[in-house]
Design an enzyme around this catalytic site. Structure first.
Site, mmCIF file in Angstrom:
data_model
loop_
_atom_site.group_PDB
_atom_site.id
_atom_site.type_symbol
_atom_site.label_atom_id
_atom_site.label_comp_id
_atom_site.label_asym_id
_atom_site.label_seq_id
_atom_site.Cartn_x
_atom_site.Cartn_y
_atom_site.Cartn_z
ATOM 1 N N SER A 148 0.853 -1.185 0.000
ATOM 2 C CA SER A 148 0.000 0.000 0.000
ATOM 3 C C SER A 148 0.891 1.238 0.000
ATOM 4 C CB SER A 148 -0.928 -0.037 1.220
ATOM 5 O OG SER A 148 -1.852 1.031 1.191
ATOM 6 N N VAL A 438 -7.084 4.550 10.211
ATOM 7 C CA VAL A 438 -5.861 4.692 9.420
ATOM 8 C C VAL A 438 -6.167 5.131 7.990
ATOM 9 C CG1 VAL A 438 -4.677 2.986 10.830
ATOM 10 C CG2 VAL A 438 -5.820 2.248 8.745
ATOM 11 N N GLU A 439 -5.121 5.575 7.291
ATOM 12 C CA GLU A 439 -5.197 6.079 5.915
ATOM 13 C C GLU A 439 -6.235 7.184 5.772
ATOM 14 O OE1 GLU A 439 -5.471 3.081 2.911
ATOM 15 O OE2 GLU A 439 -3.487 2.290 3.331
ATOM 16 N N GLY A 440 -6.321 8.030 6.779
ATOM 17 C CA GLY A 440 -7.259 9.144 6.754
ATOM 18 C C GLY A 440 -8.471 8.863 7.613
#
Length: 766
Positions: A148, A438-440
């Protein structure tokens, strides 16, 4: 000329007014908006989506090599996993799993074959994560992170040839374990506030005097950080002596930092919601790296935020949506089976309407999320990097996973609360907040990104107008603004006419493909799309830059855009799978739920619009008869519930490619459930015969001749299977106070591996 007159006498005053009213984009906002591209989301913003284009878009497909990888290494890895021991006994993946992950190149799915990687498609990457997620969150997270947002993806997009030639083969072979350090205590969602710094200077590196960077940082929440051998690092670069250019404050920069360098401290491990994938903080104090370690070289210095947003534009649409789609399908699978076998008041709980409400939602959510996952992967594999779509997917998939897991927990009751090897839901329940965060963070994504960036990036004219307003060449900016502005006006008038006509006729004449019973759904989405486009234009016109600060309004607009995208994906799935009549109830549930949400959000926007006359006007145009959609009917919900409580081809399509424990794992909680489900379904005709004779007791039924000896034995075996499936774990007091310390040397040895340094850890060994 008429166009010159229009520009000089009509457009110019508007141009000046807009320059004063519209706030300038910050550097980070501009880079985020410019990252990636647009796809179906742009069609939805036009107010008149082209359904033929969507349905003609090729669905995602796996190559023969990818199919074999899923059937071979992925299946074998799932069979190796003992999730209870990983999380509660060993607190780490065992040595053999680390070695298998490296040997089979699970960390190199996205790395091209010319560098020694697998070179898989986005869809194959998604399918691998989906299957692993149905077995173990810890293993899935360990496999997804290198594929990722991280060094591999960044090197492929932005690295120099020398960097790719050196690092990618090492990453592919597992010689290097990567992590990426972005989040710090001072900067989470607001990455621009990070205080991690790098100063350009000269220094000694491996015996040479070179131009480089002296780094100081503190990062936390870094997955694979405790055992990584190379750290991708985000920091603010300063060049006070102008060694690389004229700017002193160069900006956010990305670099590769080997973790063995002097000055690096690897912190102790975090424990994310009691999941034991490797995660923890790290620090750097006066760490010196050569300028060659900047990803992309000195030319990319200061461009780190745009690089991150570009990488995230793709990766955010794969890993966590895949985990979420797997979780939704998994909860539908296990909860449908459990409701079938579990009885209360001598009746299967699947017969209770209160349970059917949850089962129907579980089934439809699984259908919706996997359809959206497949459609998004198809776009990525076609070369698109739709940043808004992937933000929608991350936020919506993880939020809906939370609903599905909560529904599953409610139906299972105590069975899902008691932890132990027999509990097949607890791990997923604890993992949901991780995926949401996570990831925003989903709060930020919903309030600021889905619509905030979407309105600028996907609107057919708005970004062009904003770029024209900020053009340093005033004459060129005015020319560009003149063309874009009047195109916008024509677009707005056309949308106003469309929205009015479609809303007042209930979408009866909106364009739609010939799709049988589903044709009406296309018409309604066309109606809502035109209403959405009109509402966006009027909101932008009346509120201007203030709309950015109206986060609750922005979130509601984002919800509408998300529903339009997800509903489009559900329709495409139904079409791509051959318009299966047996699946139509699932599609209908998805569409009716979406329509209800869309009308609710429209109603909330109009009721709370700061400029009241604009709110009244929008209601007149877009929702003249008020909210009419109330969600799926009880009949549709009941049909969806029935799909997951009995074997069928539809149920198989809904839960396809999840991991199923082999017969050898007879004591695994999921294996016991699946065995009990099969046994319960097999004896259903016998139970129906007994019910018709008004007999509940097996012995009585045998004595009266209602059933024969073989059937009695079959019923008793099914009862034993159900008893085993609904059983829960218990522990001796000393097991809970000491985790069974010193009872198994194997367990103690395995626990010790989690305390090793990155270079000592078994996964980092050559």
């Amino acid at each position: 000329m008429l166009s010159t007159f229009r520009r000089d006498w009509i457009t110019k005053p508007i141009f000046r007014l807009a320059q004063r009213a519209l706030p300038r984009l910050s550097a980070t906002e501009r880079e985020a908006i410019e990252a990636g591209d647009v796809w179906w989301d742009a069609d939805l913003f036009t107010g008149n989506p082209d359904w033929k284009k969507l349905l003609a878009f090729a669905p995602a497909r796996l190559s023969d090599e990818e199919v074999q990888f899923l059937a071979g290494p992925v299946e074998e890895l799932c069979r190796m996993v003992e999730d209870w021991k990983i999380n509660w006994v060993w607190h780490d993946l065992p040595r053999e799993i680390w070695q298998y992950l490296k040997a089979k190149k699970f960390f190199a799915m996205i790395i091209p074959k010319e560098y020694g990687g697998l070179g898989f498609s986005a869809y194959a990457h998604s399918e691998v994560i989906r299957k692993l997620s149905s077995r173990s969150i810890a293993v899935a997270c360990t496999a997804m992170v290198p594929n990722s947002l991280g060094p591999g993806e960044l090197l492929m997009q932005f690295g120099t040839k020398e960097q790719r030639d050196y690092w990618l083969p090492r990453l592919a072979r597992g010689e290097e374990i990567p992590c990426f350090g972005l989040t710090s205590p001072e900067a989470g969602s607001d990455a621009a506030s990070m205080i991690d710094t790098g100063v350009v200077c000269r220094g000694h590196y491996e015996g040479r005097d070179v131009l480089g960077i002296r780094l100081n940082w503190h990062k936390r929440y870094i997955t694979l950080g405790p055992i990584a051998t190379v750290l991708g690092l985000a920091f603010k670069l300063h060049d006070p002596d102008h060694l690389i250019g004229e700017r002193e404050d160069v900006g956010i920069t990305l670099a590769l930092v080997p973790t063995y360098l002097p000055g690096i401290s690897i912190g102790r491990r975090h424990l994310p919601a009691l999941h034991v994938f490797q995660n923890g903080p790290n620090w750097g104090h006066d760490v010196f790296i050569p300028m060659d370690n900047v990803i992309g070289g000195v030319e990319q210095a200061g461009k780190g935020w745009k690089m991150l947003m570009s990488a995230l534009a793709a990766g955010r649409g794969i890993s966590l949506p895949s985990l979420s789609a797997a979780g939704a399908a998994y909860t539908a699978h296990v909860t449908g089976a459990y409701a079938c076998i579990r009885e209360q008041f001598h009746v299967s709980i699947a017969k209770f309407e209160a349970i059917q409400e949850r089962l129907g939602r579980l089934a439809a959510t699984a259908y919706l999320l996997d359809g959206a996952r497949r459609m998004t992967c198809a776009a990525l594999d076609d070369g698109h990097h739709p940043a808004v779509v992937t933000a929608i997917m991350k936020a919506q998939a993880t939020d809906r996973l939370r609903v599905s897991v909560n529904d599953a927990m409610d139906v299972h009751g105590g069975k899902a609360i008691i932890e132990g090897p027999l509990n097949y839901l607890g791990s997923l329940y604890r993992g949901v907040p991780i995926a949401i965060t996570v990831e925003g963070s989903n709060i930020v994504t919903r309030s600021l990104i889905q619509f905030g960036q979407g309105a600028i990036r996907c609107h057919p004219y708005l970004l062009k107008e904003m770029m024209a307003l900020e053009d340093s060449d005033r004459a060129r900016g005015l020319d560009d603004f003149d063309r874009s502005f009047w195109g916008h006006v024509a677009h707005g008038l056309a949308n106003a006419a469309r929205a009015f006509g479609r809303s007042w006729t209930g979408g009866l004449f909106a364009p739609a493909p010939r799709a049988g019973a589903a044709t009406k759904f296309y018409r309604q989405l066309g109606r809502y799309s035109s209403a959405f486009a009109l509402a966006v234009d009027l909101a932008l016109l009346s509120l201007g830059g203030a709309l950015k600060r109206k986060e609750m309004l922005s979130a509601r607009f984002g919800d509408i855009l998300s529903e339009l995208y997800l509903s489009s994906a559900a329709l495409k799935r139904w079409n791509d799978e051959g318009r299966q009549a047996e699946d139509f109830a699932l599609l209908e549930w998805c569409m009716e739920s979406s329509f209800s949400t869309i009308e609710t959000r429209f109603d909330e926007i109009f009721a709370n619009f700061p400029i009241r006359p604009v709110g009244w006007l929008l209601r007149f145009y877009a929702l003249p008869f008020g909210r009419r959609r109330r969600g799926p009917s009880d009949r549709v919900t009941d049909r969806c519930a029935a799909i997951i409580t009995a074997p069928s081809a539809t149920r198989d399509r809904l839960t396809v490619d999840l991991f199923h424990p082999p017969e050898s794992e007879r004591d695994h909680g999921l294996a016991l459930l699946e065995r009990a489900f099969a046994a319960t379904v097999a004896v259903r005709p016998i139970r129906d015969r007994m019910h018709a004779a008004r007999i509940r007791d097996v012995d009585q039924a045998f004595r009266q001749g209602t059933i024969n000896d073989a059937e009695a034995a079959q019923l008793n075996e099914a009862a034993d299977a159900v008893a085993a499936a609904i059983a829960v774990d218990d522990f001796a007091p000393e097991e809970l106070t000491s985790r069974g310390a010193a009872t198994h040397k194997e367990d103690v040895s395995s626990q010790a591996t989690s305390q090793l340094t990155p270079q000592q850890h078994p996964q980092a060994a050559e």
